[in-house]
Design a protein around this motif. Sequence first.
Motif, PDB file in Angstrom:
ATOM      1  N   VAL A 178       0.988  -1.089   0.157  1.00 59.80           N
ATOM      2  CA  VAL A 178      -0.218   0.006   0.054  1.00 59.80           C
ATOM      3  C   VAL A 178       0.891   1.256  -0.012  1.00 59.80           C
ATOM      4  CG1 VAL A 178      -1.804  -1.250   1.249  1.00 59.80           C
ATOM      5  CG2 VAL A 178      -0.355   0.121   2.575  1.00 59.80           C
ATOM      6  N   PRO A 179       0.205   2.388  -0.428  1.00 62.19           N
ATOM      7  CA  PRO A 179       1.126   3.786  -0.350  1.00 62.19           C
ATOM      8  C   PRO A 179       1.613   3.860   1.164  1.00 62.19           C
ATOM      9  CG  PRO A 179      -0.781   4.246  -1.474  1.00 62.19           C
ATOM     10  CD  PRO A 179      -1.011   2.563  -0.930  1.00 62.19           C
ATOM     11  N   LYS A 180       3.074   4.418   1.184  1.00 56.65           N
ATOM     12  CA  LYS A 180       3.449   4.905   2.420  1.00 56.65           C
ATOM     13  C   LYS A 180       3.036   6.174   2.826  1.00 56.65           C
ATOM     14  CE  LYS A 180       7.828   5.340   4.788  1.00 56.65           C
ATOM     15  NZ  LYS A 180       9.467   5.498   4.863  1.00 56.65           N
ATOM     16  N   ALA A 181       1.414   6.133   3.273  1.00 53.61           N
ATOM     17  CA  ALA A 181       0.986   7.503   3.425  1.00 53.61           C
ATOM     18  C   ALA A 181      -0.248   7.600   4.360  1.00 53.61           C
ATOM     19  CB  ALA A 181       0.465   8.314   2.349  1.00 53.61           C
ATOM     20  N   ALA A 182      -0.583   8.039   5.005  1.00 55.22           N
ATOM     21  CA  ALA A 182      -1.991   7.926   5.563  1.00 55.22           C
ATOM     22  C   ALA A 182      -3.354   7.828   4.736  1.00 55.22           C
ATOM     23  CB  ALA A 182      -2.226   9.303   6.567  1.00 55.22           C
ATOM     24  N   LEU A 183      -4.095   6.887   5.252  1.00 59.60           N
ATOM     25  CA  LEU A 183      -5.182   6.851   4.431  1.00 59.60           C
ATOM     26  C   LEU A 183      -6.518   7.993   4.572  1.00 59.60           C
ATOM     27  CD1 LEU A 183      -6.968   4.782   2.584  1.00 59.60           C
ATOM     28  CD2 LEU A 183      -7.879   3.800   4.821  1.00 59.60           C
ATOM     29  N   ALA A 184      -6.625   8.389   3.385  1.00 56.80           N
ATOM     30  CA  ALA A 184      -7.279   9.782   3.480  1.00 56.80           C
ATOM     31  C   ALA A 184      -8.888   9.656   3.776  1.00 56.80           C
ATOM     32  CB  ALA A 184      -7.016  10.670   2.301  1.00 56.80           C
ATOM     33  N   ALA A 185      -9.509  10.883   4.076  1.00 59.89           N
ATOM     34  CA  ALA A 185     -10.769  10.710   4.424  1.00 59.89           C
ATOM     35  C   ALA A 185     -11.668  10.165   3.169  1.00 59.89           C
ATOM     36  CB  ALA A 185     -11.318  12.050   4.854  1.00 59.89           C
ATOM     37  N   GLN A 186     -12.401   9.389   3.771  1.00 54.74           N
ATOM     38  CA  GLN A 186     -13.322   8.499   2.497  1.00 54.74           C
ATOM     39  C   GLN A 186     -12.562   7.938   1.617  1.00 54.74           C
ATOM     40  OE1 GLN A 186     -16.596   8.484   3.476  1.00 54.74           O
ATOM     41  NE2 GLN A 186     -15.946   9.846   4.979  1.00 54.74           N
ATOM     42  N   ARG A 187     -11.449   7.405   1.979  1.00 55.07           N
ATOM     43  CA  ARG A 187     -10.735   6.577   0.899  1.00 55.07           C
ATOM     44  C   ARG A 187     -10.673   5.290   1.318  1.00 55.07           C
ATOM     45  NH1 ARG A 187      -7.945   9.801  -3.033  1.00 55.07           N
ATOM     46  NH2 ARG A 187      -7.835   7.923  -3.969  1.00 55.07           N
ATOM     47  N   SER A 188     -10.180   4.190   0.264  1.00 57.23           N
ATOM     48  CA  SER A 188     -10.071   2.788   0.577  1.00 57.23           C
ATOM     49  C   SER A 188      -8.692   2.350   0.255  1.00 57.23           C
ATOM     50  CB  SER A 188     -11.013   2.007   0.142  1.00 57.23           C
ATOM     51  OG  SER A 188     -11.107   2.080  -1.507  1.00 57.23           O
ATOM     52  N   LEU A 189      -8.227   1.259   0.758  1.00 59.29           N
ATOM     53  CA  LEU A 189      -7.028   0.887   0.248  1.00 59.29           C
ATOM     54  C   LEU A 189      -7.283  -0.863   0.105  1.00 59.29           C
ATOM     55  CD1 LEU A 189      -5.651  -0.559   2.794  1.00 59.29           C
ATOM     56  CD2 LEU A 189      -4.672   1.518   3.293  1.00 59.29           C
ATOM     57  N   ARG A 190      -6.484  -1.289  -0.589  1.00 62.98           N
ATOM     58  CA  ARG A 190      -6.584  -2.732  -0.849  1.00 62.98           C
ATOM     59  C   ARG A 190      -5.426  -3.537  -0.767  1.00 62.98           C
ATOM     60  NH1 ARG A 190      -5.248  -4.906  -6.368  1.00 62.98           N
ATOM     61  NH2 ARG A 190      -6.508  -7.051  -6.687  1.00 62.98           N
ATOM     62  N   PHE A 191      -5.232  -4.479  -0.143  1.00 61.74           N
ATOM     63  CA  PHE A 191      -4.118  -5.420   0.498  1.00 61.74           C
ATOM     64  C   PHE A 191      -4.304  -6.960   0.507  1.00 61.74           C
ATOM     65  CE2 PHE A 191      -6.423  -4.067   3.981  1.00 61.74           C
ATOM     66  CZ  PHE A 191      -6.234  -5.342   4.927  1.00 61.74           C
ATOM     67  N   LYS A 192      -3.259  -7.676   0.264  1.00 57.53           N
ATOM     68  CA  LYS A 192      -3.491  -9.159   0.373  1.00 57.53           C
ATOM     69  C   LYS A 192      -3.250  -9.830   1.751  1.00 57.53           C
ATOM     70  CE  LYS A 192      -2.335 -11.381  -3.978  1.00 57.53           C
ATOM     71  NZ  LYS A 192      -1.712 -12.406  -4.828  1.00 57.53           N
ATOM     72  N   VAL A 193      -4.109 -10.915   2.338  1.00 61.73           N
ATOM     73  CA  VAL A 193      -4.047 -11.086   3.602  1.00 61.73           C
ATOM     74  C   VAL A 193      -3.536 -12.527   3.788  1.00 61.73           C
ATOM     75  CG1 VAL A 193      -6.024  -9.695   4.149  1.00 61.73           C
ATOM     76  CG2 VAL A 193      -6.504 -11.873   3.180  1.00 61.73           C
ATOM     77  N   GLY A 194      -3.039 -13.012   2.766  1.00 63.53           N
ATOM     78  CA  GLY A 194      -2.523 -14.447   2.838  1.00 63.53           C
ATOM     79  C   GLY A 194      -3.177 -15.559   2.908  1.00 63.53           C
ATOM     80  N   ALA A 195      -4.650 -15.324   2.388  1.00 67.20           N
ATOM     81  CA  ALA A 195      -5.519 -16.297   2.602  1.00 67.20           C
ATOM     82  C   ALA A 195      -6.168 -16.479   1.229  1.00 67.20           C
ATOM     83  CB  ALA A 195      -6.519 -16.299   3.710  1.00 67.20           C
ATOM     84  N   PRO A 196      -6.834 -17.521   0.903  1.00 63.08           N
ATOM     85  CA  PRO A 196      -7.458 -17.767  -0.494  1.00 63.08           C
ATOM     86  C   PRO A 196      -8.763 -17.101  -0.463  1.00 63.08           C
ATOM     87  CG  PRO A 196      -7.566 -19.710   0.598  1.00 63.08           C
ATOM     88  CD  PRO A 196      -6.732 -18.924   1.356  1.00 63.08           C
ATOM     89  N   ALA A 197      -9.318 -16.600  -1.650  1.00 63.70           N
ATOM     90  CA  ALA A 197     -10.413 -15.972  -1.939  1.00 63.70           C
ATOM     91  C   ALA A 197     -11.427 -17.107  -1.529  1.00 63.70           C
ATOM     92  CB  ALA A 197     -11.023 -15.798  -3.346  1.00 63.70           C
ATOM     93  N   GLY A 198     -12.920 -16.335  -1.042  1.00 67.34           N
ATOM     94  CA  GLY A 198     -13.746 -17.401  -0.453  1.00 67.34           C
ATOM     95  C   GLY A 198     -13.364 -17.971   1.044  1.00 67.34           C
ATOM     96  N   SER A 199     -12.359 -17.808   1.569  1.00 66.78           N
ATOM     97  CA  SER A 199     -12.129 -18.113   3.261  1.00 66.78           C
ATOM     98  C   SER A 199     -12.392 -16.719   3.737  1.00 66.78           C
ATOM     99  CB  SER A 199     -10.823 -18.358   3.368  1.00 66.78           C
ATOM    100  OG  SER A 199      -9.907 -17.184   2.977  1.00 66.78           O
ATOM    101  N   THR A 200     -12.593 -16.962   5.164  1.00 70.88           N
ATOM    102  CA  THR A 200     -12.678 -15.686   5.992  1.00 70.88           C
ATOM    103  C   THR A 200     -11.355 -15.615   6.965  1.00 70.88           C
ATOM    104  OG1 THR A 200     -15.018 -15.949   5.954  1.00 70.88           O
ATOM    105  CG2 THR A 200     -14.203 -14.824   7.787  1.00 70.88           C
ATOM    106  N   VAL A 201     -11.037 -14.184   7.076  1.00 66.38           N
ATOM    107  CA  VAL A 201      -9.875 -14.266   7.659  1.00 66.38           C
ATOM    108  C   VAL A 201     -10.008 -13.353   9.119  1.00 66.38           C
ATOM    109  CG1 VAL A 201      -9.201 -11.734   6.751  1.00 66.38           C
ATOM    110  CG2 VAL A 201      -7.412 -13.189   7.410  1.00 66.38           C
ATOM    111  N   ALA A 202      -9.434 -13.811  10.147  1.00 68.14           N
ATOM    112  CA  ALA A 202      -9.320 -13.174  11.480  1.00 68.14           C
ATOM    113  C   ALA A 202      -8.305 -12.037  11.432  1.00 68.14           C
ATOM    114  CB  ALA A 202      -8.929 -14.268  12.532  1.00 68.14           C
ATOM    115  N   LEU A 203      -8.803 -10.866  10.997  1.00 66.35           N
ATOM    116  CA  LEU A 203      -8.076  -9.727  10.762  1.00 66.35           C
ATOM    117  C   LEU A 203      -8.115  -8.678  11.920  1.00 66.35           C
ATOM    118  CD1 LEU A 203      -6.547  -8.392   8.155  1.00 66.35           C
ATOM    119  CD2 LEU A 203      -8.468  -6.932   8.129  1.00 66.35           C
ATOM    120  N   HIS A 204      -6.926  -8.273  12.662  1.00 64.85           N
ATOM    121  CA  HIS A 204      -6.875  -7.486  13.695  1.00 64.85           C
ATOM    122  C   HIS A 204      -6.556  -6.052  13.169  1.00 64.85           C
ATOM    123  CE1 HIS A 204      -4.530  -5.982  17.332  1.00 64.85           C
ATOM    124  NE2 HIS A 204      -5.870  -5.774  17.554  1.00 64.85           N
TER     125      HIS A 204
END
Length: 719
Positions: free
Chosen positions: A196-222
């Motif tokens: 992801v960009p090395k910057a704060a996430l701006a207001a009303q914006r989103s970011l996308r990142f990989k979590v190391g689990a396959p599509a269709g699974s459910t991740v325990a994300l802290h």
Amino acid sequence: MNFGLRLRAVMPTLLATGAAVTVSVGFVGIAGVTGIAGAITPEGPRTLQTGTFVAQPSTPVMDTRSGSGGVPKAPLAALHTVRFKVGAVAGSTVALHVVVASSSASGWLAAYPDGGSSSVSVVNYVHGQQQSNLALVQVGTGGYVDVTNHSSGWVELAADVSGYYVGGSPAATAPGSFVSQRSTQVLDTRSGLGGVPKAALAAQRSLRFKVGAPAGSTVALHVVVASSSKSGWLAAYPDGTSSAVSVVNYSHGQQQSNLALVLVGSGGYVDLMNHSTGWVQVAADVSGSYVGGAPLTAGTFVPVSSTLAMDTRTGAGGVPKTALGAGRSVRFKVAGLRGIAAGSTVGLHVVVASSTKSGWIAAYPSGGSSNVSVVNYVAGLQQSNLTLTRVGPDGYIYLANHSTGSVQLSADVSGYQRSADLVVPLTSTSRYVRNISGATSDASTMYTEGCTDAQGGSALVLLDIGAQSVTAPLSPSSPGVTLTGGTTRLTYPQLVTAINGYLDGFAACPGSQGPATIVISTNNDGVFSGANGYPAEQRGIDWAAHVIAPLQGHAAVGLTVLGGNDIESGDFAGDELQAEQWETNYLANPTVGTLIYNGSADGCPTNYGAVNQTCGQGWTQAQYYKLTHGLSPSRIKVLPQVYTSGQALQWANIDATGGNGLVFAGALTEYAACPTATSPGCVIASLQPSEGWASLLYALANGGAAAPPSVVTDLQVDN
């Protein structure tokens, strides 16, 4: 065209099962721990697979203020560690609710199996404030867990347990089972970790990142809010979708964190959205994931689209539209939301929206009680936490306000642990009919198959015949059918003779489970009809008049004979207008009753909640809804192909697009025809019937459908 078995490469499901161990459901007691009330009566032995959840009422296991749990009766000093038993065996993963009761400086806590280490936070806390969080922590040797205080000051701690996931070998692979891992950081906007960009996430914006689990699974994300310029909240959801439900509520300048259970989107990505008027620095780590697919057994996790269960500000969930007063509780119904059943354990995200005094919230099933916190809050600050709470026998949960002031509360659900094995209907047999030729022996061949299917208890049989055709291009002089998988052709009278043999055999043989429905299905392929030689309008008229109507005499022996059509946009040459023309002219015949639509929704989105969108070949979800309901709401039922879990989601989205009016005759799988991807004519392995039915059940519940499918039928090839 080759009428081979048609399978689509959408969201796969893992089918293998993990090891089974026998455990006692509920904690009998906690060895070596004194001074802790609330020993739990066991529910009796039950065999659970690796990765399944064993629920219990929230039970305190440690408190540095009292010395409970065998820990020193003293604050935990800076950079020191406390070791305590959690009542679960080594190798399991415990649902540990950690509470910071007081502190002399801000900091964060790490939790990990005894003897190990971790540099990942489970609670971020602010000096002088009570804060808490749920963590999924692997249990070390002897049943111990360690917590380390990463701070320049002391901290008073407490912890309780609301259940654990069974450990063991081989690794958990059954759908809905938990795959534990050492907490691993996957995102940090301060460093650019996670791509992801090395910057704060701006207001009303989103970011996308990989979590190391396959599509269709459910991740325990802290998810950790490290800093912010304004107060706000974060939503987390599978990539390619959206969500209006919070996973962390944060206050300006405060470090806050929460555990979230998030579905993983295409390519293994998850999205975070900043709902605030200011920027936020955010980090996230993963402590495990739930295997994707359709959970069938007790203790497995069923993900749901994040759904609001109650809100005292609006009265949502049938609660009073008013703040919850000091020492008061609020009762709201959870059973029925997204298919949640009484007795299950829900992932409940509780949000303190505003408060006049500091305090804490307890959560418990109706008929019970609890003196254990699920959210510790500070007056005037938005705070939230995820808790695993059992649903009462009447379907209700209570939240109690332990404070001298009032508080506004909301709660949403993101999934649940099954409390019992899913009861799946008996699988009926369906057939790709390829073993008849127009000979007089066809009736005898089909008689034997009808008898076999009746004795097997089939309640819904689909006989997939093939495409309607004429003998010569542009000349409909002798219409009939070309069977699936080849070029064998029968006239309509020859086909009717063969099907009458099947119906006679079904009616004559004992073993049928009551009244049965036999569906005689063609498809919307225009290749075999010749260019304009056998138009869709005439094909619809003929299927009703020359195939289905002549078979109606079997109603007297308890058989309902219906027509079906495998209408879809991908493999067949017919377009959507031709499909409408076929259906309209078929339904114009009043003697043939209900039409069964047994097609697939090629190219339609496979994400939860993706409605009003375009599918393959330019077809839309709204057009699919029209074909499966709108053209005749009282006379069309859907028997969708559910060869993959993604296809179930496609149909749930189509249903939701039109307002949840579809009537489902059942679920159609083809496991007998395609048990593996290398089976003749197959591309991928089909779901087993139980998994196909469960996938449709769960998908429809997530889409808001009220009536689940009651039948599953599985296709085999008759060669």
